[in-house]
Motif scaffolding. Sequence first.
Motif, PDB file in Angstrom:
ATOM      1  N   ASP A 223      -2.613  -0.400   9.510  1.00  0.00           N
ATOM      2  CA  ASP A 223      -3.091  -0.080   8.159  1.00  0.00           C
ATOM      3  C   ASP A 223      -1.932   0.524   7.376  1.00  0.00           C
ATOM      4  N   SER A 224      -1.428  -0.205   6.387  1.00  0.00           N
ATOM      5  CA  SER A 224      -0.252   0.271   5.644  1.00  0.00           C
ATOM      6  C   SER A 224      -0.526   1.566   4.885  1.00  0.00           C
ATOM      7  N   THR A 225      -1.789   1.869   4.598  1.00  0.00           N
ATOM      8  CA  THR A 225      -2.104   3.097   3.875  1.00  0.00           C
ATOM      9  C   THR A 225      -1.931   4.334   4.758  1.00  0.00           C
ATOM     10  N   LEU A 226      -1.713   4.111   6.071  1.00  0.00           N
ATOM     11  CA  LEU A 226      -1.476   5.219   6.989  1.00  0.00           C
ATOM     12  C   LEU A 226      -0.025   5.248   7.457  1.00  0.00           C
ATOM     13  N   CYS A 227       0.852   4.675   6.657  1.00  0.00           N
ATOM     14  CA  CYS A 227       2.251   4.534   7.054  1.00  0.00           C
ATOM     15  C   CYS A 227       2.975   5.874   6.932  1.00  0.00           C
ATOM     16  N   GLU A 228       3.100   6.576   8.068  1.00  0.00           N
ATOM     17  CA  GLU A 228       3.825   7.843   8.134  1.00  0.00           C
ATOM     18  C   GLU A 228       4.711   7.824   9.366  1.00  0.00           C
ATOM     19  N   PHE A 229       5.923   8.367   9.240  1.00  0.00           N
ATOM     20  CA  PHE A 229       6.817   8.456  10.382  1.00  0.00           C
ATOM     21  C   PHE A 229       7.911   9.458  10.050  1.00  0.00           C
ATOM     22  N   GLU A 230       8.733   9.759  11.047  1.00  0.00           N
ATOM     23  CA  GLU A 230       9.847  10.669  10.863  1.00  0.00           C
ATOM     24  C   GLU A 230      11.142   9.933  11.164  1.00  0.00           C
ATOM     25  N   MET A 231      12.118  10.087  10.287  1.00  0.00           N
ATOM     26  CA  MET A 231      13.434   9.506  10.495  1.00  0.00           C
ATOM     27  C   MET A 231      14.373  10.580  11.017  1.00  0.00           C
ATOM     28  N   ALA A 232      15.047  10.288  12.146  1.00  0.00           N
ATOM     29  CA  ALA A 232      16.071  11.208  12.635  1.00  0.00           C
ATOM     30  C   ALA A 232      17.292  11.114  11.723  1.00  0.00           C
ATOM     31  N   GLU A 233      18.271  11.992  11.945  1.00  0.00           N
ATOM     32  CA  GLU A 233      19.469  11.962  11.112  1.00  0.00           C
ATOM     33  C   GLU A 233      20.196  10.630  11.292  1.00  0.00           C
ATOM     34  N   ASN A 234      20.838  10.189  10.207  1.00  0.00           N
ATOM     35  CA  ASN A 234      21.632   8.948  10.199  1.00  0.00           C
ATOM     36  C   ASN A 234      20.814   7.743  10.658  1.00  0.00           C
ATOM     37  N   THR A 235      19.673   7.571  10.019  1.00  0.00           N
ATOM     38  CA  THR A 235      18.763   6.472  10.361  1.00  0.00           C
ATOM     39  C   THR A 235      18.598   5.537   9.163  1.00  0.00           C
ATOM     40  N   THR A 236      18.589   4.234   9.438  1.00  0.00           N
ATOM     41  CA  THR A 236      18.323   3.212   8.429  1.00  0.00           C
ATOM     42  C   THR A 236      17.189   2.329   8.908  1.00  0.00           C
ATOM     43  N   VAL A 237      16.166   2.179   8.076  1.00  0.00           N
ATOM     44  CA  VAL A 237      15.045   1.304   8.424  1.00  0.00           C
ATOM     45  C   VAL A 237      14.742   0.383   7.249  1.00  0.00           C
ATOM     46  N   TYR A 238      14.083  -0.724   7.554  1.00  0.00           N
ATOM     47  CA  TYR A 238      13.636  -1.672   6.538  1.00  0.00           C
ATOM     48  C   TYR A 238      12.124  -1.811   6.643  1.00  0.00           C
ATOM     49  N   ILE A 239      11.453  -1.651   5.514  1.00  0.00           N
ATOM     50  CA  ILE A 239      10.000  -1.770   5.444  1.00  0.00           C
ATOM     51  C   ILE A 239       9.679  -3.082   4.734  1.00  0.00           C
ATOM     52  N   PHE A 240       8.834  -3.901   5.331  1.00  0.00           N
ATOM     53  CA  PHE A 240       8.505  -5.191   4.733  1.00  0.00           C
ATOM     54  C   PHE A 240       7.019  -5.482   4.929  1.00  0.00           C
ATOM     55  N   GLY A 241       6.461  -6.224   3.981  1.00  0.00           N
ATOM     56  CA  GLY A 241       5.056  -6.580   4.120  1.00  0.00           C
ATOM     57  C   GLY A 241       4.458  -6.978   2.783  1.00  0.00           C
ATOM     58  N   GLY A 242       3.130  -6.921   2.742  1.00  0.00           N
ATOM     59  CA  GLY A 242       2.411  -7.309   1.540  1.00  0.00           C
ATOM     60  C   GLY A 242       1.085  -7.928   1.908  1.00  0.00           C
ATOM     61  N   GLU A 243       0.470  -8.553   0.926  1.00  0.00           N
ATOM     62  CA  GLU A 243      -0.846  -9.153   1.141  1.00  0.00           C
ATOM     63  C   GLU A 243      -0.723 -10.401   2.016  1.00  0.00           C
ATOM     64  N   ALA A 244      -1.526 -10.447   3.059  1.00  0.00           N
ATOM     65  CA  ALA A 244      -1.548 -11.614   3.949  1.00  0.00           C
ATOM     66  C   ALA A 244      -2.241 -12.774   3.258  1.00  0.00           C
ATOM     67  N   PHE A 245      -1.816 -13.993   3.583  1.00  0.00           N
ATOM     68  CA  PHE A 245      -2.440 -15.185   3.017  1.00  0.00           C
ATOM     69  C   PHE A 245      -3.712 -15.531   3.783  1.00  0.00           C
ATOM     70  N   ALA A 246      -4.649 -16.130   3.076  1.00  0.00           N
ATOM     71  CA  ALA A 246      -5.811 -16.714   3.745  1.00  0.00           C
ATOM     72  C   ALA A 246      -5.363 -18.018   4.396  1.00  0.00           C
ATOM     73  N   GLY A 247      -5.750 -18.238   5.621  1.00  0.00           N
ATOM     74  CA  GLY A 247      -5.378 -19.479   6.294  1.00  0.00           C
ATOM     75  C   GLY A 247      -4.068 -19.364   7.037  1.00  0.00           C
ATOM     76  N   GLU A 248      -3.936 -20.173   8.056  1.00  0.00           N
ATOM     77  CA  GLU A 248      -2.762 -20.152   8.938  1.00  0.00           C
ATOM     78  C   GLU A 248      -1.568 -20.843   8.297  1.00  0.00           C
ATOM     79  N   ARG A 249      -0.369 -20.409   8.691  1.00  0.00           N
ATOM     80  CA  ARG A 249       0.853 -21.115   8.326  1.00  0.00           C
ATOM     81  C   ARG A 249       1.489 -21.653   9.607  1.00  0.00           C
ATOM     82  N   HIS A 250       1.848 -22.927   9.579  1.00  0.00           N
ATOM     83  CA  HIS A 250       2.509 -23.539  10.719  1.00  0.00           C
ATOM     84  C   HIS A 250       4.016 -23.455  10.506  1.00  0.00           C
TER      85      HIS A 250
END
Length: 289
Positions: A223-250
Amino acid sequence: MSNLSTIIPERAANIGNFMVGRLLPFREKRMVGPFAFIDHMGPVSMGENENLDVPPHPHIGLSTLTYLFEGSIMHRDSLGFEIEITPGAVNWMTAGKGVVHSERTPENLRGTRKTLHGLQIWVALPKHLEFMEPSFHHTEKKDIPQFEIDGVSIKVIAGEVFGKKSPVPVHSDLYFLELKSGKRKKVKLGDYLFGESGLYILEGTVISEGNTYKPKQILVSKDSTLCEFEMAENTTVYIFGGEAFAGERHIHWNFVASEKETIEKARADWKAQRFPKVPGETEFVPLPD
């Protein structure tokens, strides 16, 4: 990252003449929002006689996002664009009904020692845009929104979050963010994110719910609305996401589609070389068995 559903380790894959760490797709999680594929390139050091040379190859049904940390890649495509991508800039190529491109070490770096390090990402297109006309957009590093919240540096590389909008012309509701922290910091993003959300640790350490996570892992939140975490010193992260599509992608080779028949047609078209050509290029990547 509160409420974790999946932890995806980086896995080695061979592309061109060097190894990349393939992160998505994964058996238990094929996509995160519209993000269908993520490769971590390098870091790789290349000698004077070593170069990146990925000949022309096709794509359909997706947009590619190339984001470099180190090094340089010369992009050429069947739309006629020839642009060198450098660290911090974004190459965004929308394949739609079909595009072809090559990725090579620029001429001025051949014969020199060099390093290449970055991310290559595929974002699936909404079903109604799968057959759109292909397009290309290059965004310079200086045009990427960058700001700071409580000592954490944030870049909105693509999408719109925190009231900041990247100039990268995306085709669905998504976000791709860079977070950097020199000091230990708690990060709470739940009020800003939406849909599905993933976190990739490039360097440093992330602590969540008493657990410690190191580089080369993607953490996927339930659940992205509960996105909490702690970054240690000298940390780089990438956050990615969004609304999922209806139906499968091949996903097959370089093709993404909601219908398997679309992929089969693309395979036949590439085998018969019916895709558009990259000006000045005669090589091509053969269709895999």
